[in-house]
Design a protein around this motif. Structure first.
Motif, mmCIF file in Angstrom:
data_model
loop_
_atom_site.group_PDB
_atom_site.id
_atom_site.type_symbol
_atom_site.label_atom_id
_atom_site.label_comp_id
_atom_site.label_asym_id
_atom_site.label_seq_id
_atom_site.Cartn_x
_atom_site.Cartn_y
_atom_site.Cartn_z
ATOM 1 N N ALA A 142 0.835 -1.200 0.000
ATOM 2 C CA ALA A 142 0.000 0.000 0.000
ATOM 3 C C ALA A 142 0.869 1.249 0.000
ATOM 4 O O ALA A 142 2.052 1.207 0.345
ATOM 5 C CB ALA A 142 -0.921 0.005 1.221
ATOM 6 N N GLU A 160 -0.177 7.322 2.830
ATOM 7 C CA GLU A 160 -0.950 8.531 2.526
ATOM 8 C C GLU A 160 -0.650 9.657 3.508
ATOM 9 O O GLU A 160 -0.584 10.830 3.133
ATOM 10 C CB GLU A 160 -2.445 8.215 2.539
ATOM 11 C CG GLU A 160 -3.311 9.380 2.095
ATOM 12 C CD GLU A 160 -4.777 9.012 2.020
ATOM 13 O OE1 GLU A 160 -5.360 9.155 0.932
ATOM 14 O OE2 GLU A 160 -5.342 8.578 3.045
ATOM 15 N N THR A 182 -1.405 6.279 7.889
ATOM 16 C CA THR A 182 -2.550 5.930 7.055
ATOM 17 C C THR A 182 -2.057 5.368 5.729
ATOM 18 O O THR A 182 -1.254 5.994 5.033
ATOM 19 C CB THR A 182 -3.443 7.154 6.791
ATOM 20 O OG1 THR A 182 -3.876 7.694 8.042
ATOM 21 C CG2 THR A 182 -4.661 6.773 5.966
ATOM 22 N N ILE A 200 -3.127 3.383 1.952
ATOM 23 C CA ILE A 200 -4.192 3.188 0.969
ATOM 24 C C ILE A 200 -3.707 2.175 -0.064
ATOM 25 O O ILE A 200 -2.612 2.314 -0.615
ATOM 26 C CB ILE A 200 -4.605 4.529 0.313
ATOM 27 C CG1 ILE A 200 -5.719 4.315 -0.712
ATOM 28 C CG2 ILE A 200 -3.418 5.256 -0.293
ATOM 29 C CD1 ILE A 200 -6.353 5.611 -1.199
ATOM 30 N N ASP A 201 -4.508 1.127 -0.289
ATOM 31 C CA ASP A 201 -4.067 0.082 -1.216
ATOM 32 C C ASP A 201 -4.519 0.396 -2.641
ATOM 33 O O ASP A 201 -5.114 1.450 -2.907
ATOM 34 C CB ASP A 201 -4.530 -1.301 -0.747
ATOM 35 C CG ASP A 201 -6.041 -1.514 -0.859
ATOM 36 O OD1 ASP A 201 -6.747 -0.633 -1.397
ATOM 37 O OD2 ASP A 201 -6.515 -2.581 -0.409
ATOM 38 N N ARG A 230 -8.525 2.275 2.721
ATOM 39 C CA ARG A 230 -7.578 2.817 3.697
ATOM 40 C C ARG A 230 -7.608 2.009 4.988
ATOM 41 O O ARG A 230 -8.668 1.592 5.449
ATOM 42 C CB ARG A 230 -7.903 4.278 4.016
ATOM 43 C CG ARG A 230 -7.628 5.241 2.878
ATOM 44 C CD ARG A 230 -8.096 6.648 3.219
ATOM 45 N NE ARG A 230 -7.721 7.601 2.187
ATOM 46 C CZ ARG A 230 -8.393 7.776 1.053
ATOM 47 N NH1 ARG A 230 -9.484 7.047 0.818
ATOM 48 N NH2 ARG A 230 -7.991 8.669 0.158
ATOM 49 N N LYS A 251 -5.337 1.967 9.001
ATOM 50 C CA LYS A 251 -4.323 2.565 9.863
ATOM 51 C C LYS A 251 -3.264 1.521 10.213
ATOM 52 O O LYS A 251 -3.574 0.367 10.511
ATOM 53 C CB LYS A 251 -4.959 3.080 11.158
ATOM 54 C CG LYS A 251 -6.012 4.164 10.966
ATOM 55 C CD LYS A 251 -5.414 5.468 10.482
ATOM 56 C CE LYS A 251 -6.474 6.569 10.477
ATOM 57 N NZ LYS A 251 -5.939 7.847 9.946
#
Length: 203
Positions: free
Chosen positions: A105, A108, A128, A130-131, A136, A138
């Motif tokens: 990921a 972010e 954070t 995001i893939d 999203r 944590k």
């Protein structure tokens, strides 16, 4: 024992490798070979006067292996190991049955240092992620682990082998997601650094 060199000089120093990374230095199929770049933090120095004839770095649990997607071996590793699982595929029931995940990921954001616990003695950082599907999650760092965040940068890609999957409620995390990721005792991190593209100026 690993022999490390830096970018800016011909100096080298030996590192006592933490036992959790022994398999990475396996001479047959380990990824830690001559020329491999790594990030380290949380290191302590054993000076020459404390033992051997020269200074050495003591073991640290905070080691991140750098990958380059333009290198065939690294691209094959990412494709073979980190493309099957996604954040949406994670199941707490499967985790409870012993399943593990390998996730990839983009970073972010990296949160500021928080203080948790009854007496405000436990530090925490939230990263954070995001893939590729836009989901999203944590990634939480606790206590001494927060130094790992110093090795990350927004925009870089983080590959996580066997992250600890935690329930957001158990981790005191205010989130709409049921789960979060943590740096567990079996977790290994790989980083594809974000490279800022220089603007081309034509005259």
């Amino acid at each position: 024992m690993l022999s490390l060199g830096d970018y800016w000089s011909s100096n080298t120093i030996d590192l006592y490798l933490h036992r959790r990374f022994y398999y990475l230095a396996d001479p047959n199929n380990g990824i830690l070979k001559s020329g491999r770049e790594i990030f380290l933090t949380g290191c302590y120095l054993r000076t020459a006067s404390q033992g051997s004839g020269h200074s050495r770095l003591l073991p640290t649990e905070y080691l991140v292996i750098l990958l380059d997607e333009d290198q065939d071996d690294d691209a094959m590793l990412l494709g073979a190991q980190f493309c099957s699982d996604s954040f949406s595929s994670i199941s707490l029931d499967a985790v409870n049955q012993g399943n593990s995940y390998a996730l990839f990921a983009r970073i972010e954001s990296i949160g500021s240092l928080e203080v948790q616990g009854k007496h405000d003695t436990l530090q925490r950082k939230q990263v954070t992620l995001i893939d590729n599907d836009g989901v999203r999650l944590k990634f939480l760092l606790w206590g001494d682990q927060v130094v790992l965040a110093n090795l990350f940068s927004v925009g870089s890609m983080l590959a996580m082998d066997r992250p600890f999957i935690a329930n957001s409620v158990d981790s005191a995390l205010e989130s709409c997601e049921e789960i979060c990721l943590e740096y567990g005792s079996a977790t290994q991190l790989y980083l594809v650094p974000f490279v800022q593209q220089e603007e081309q100026v034509s005259c």
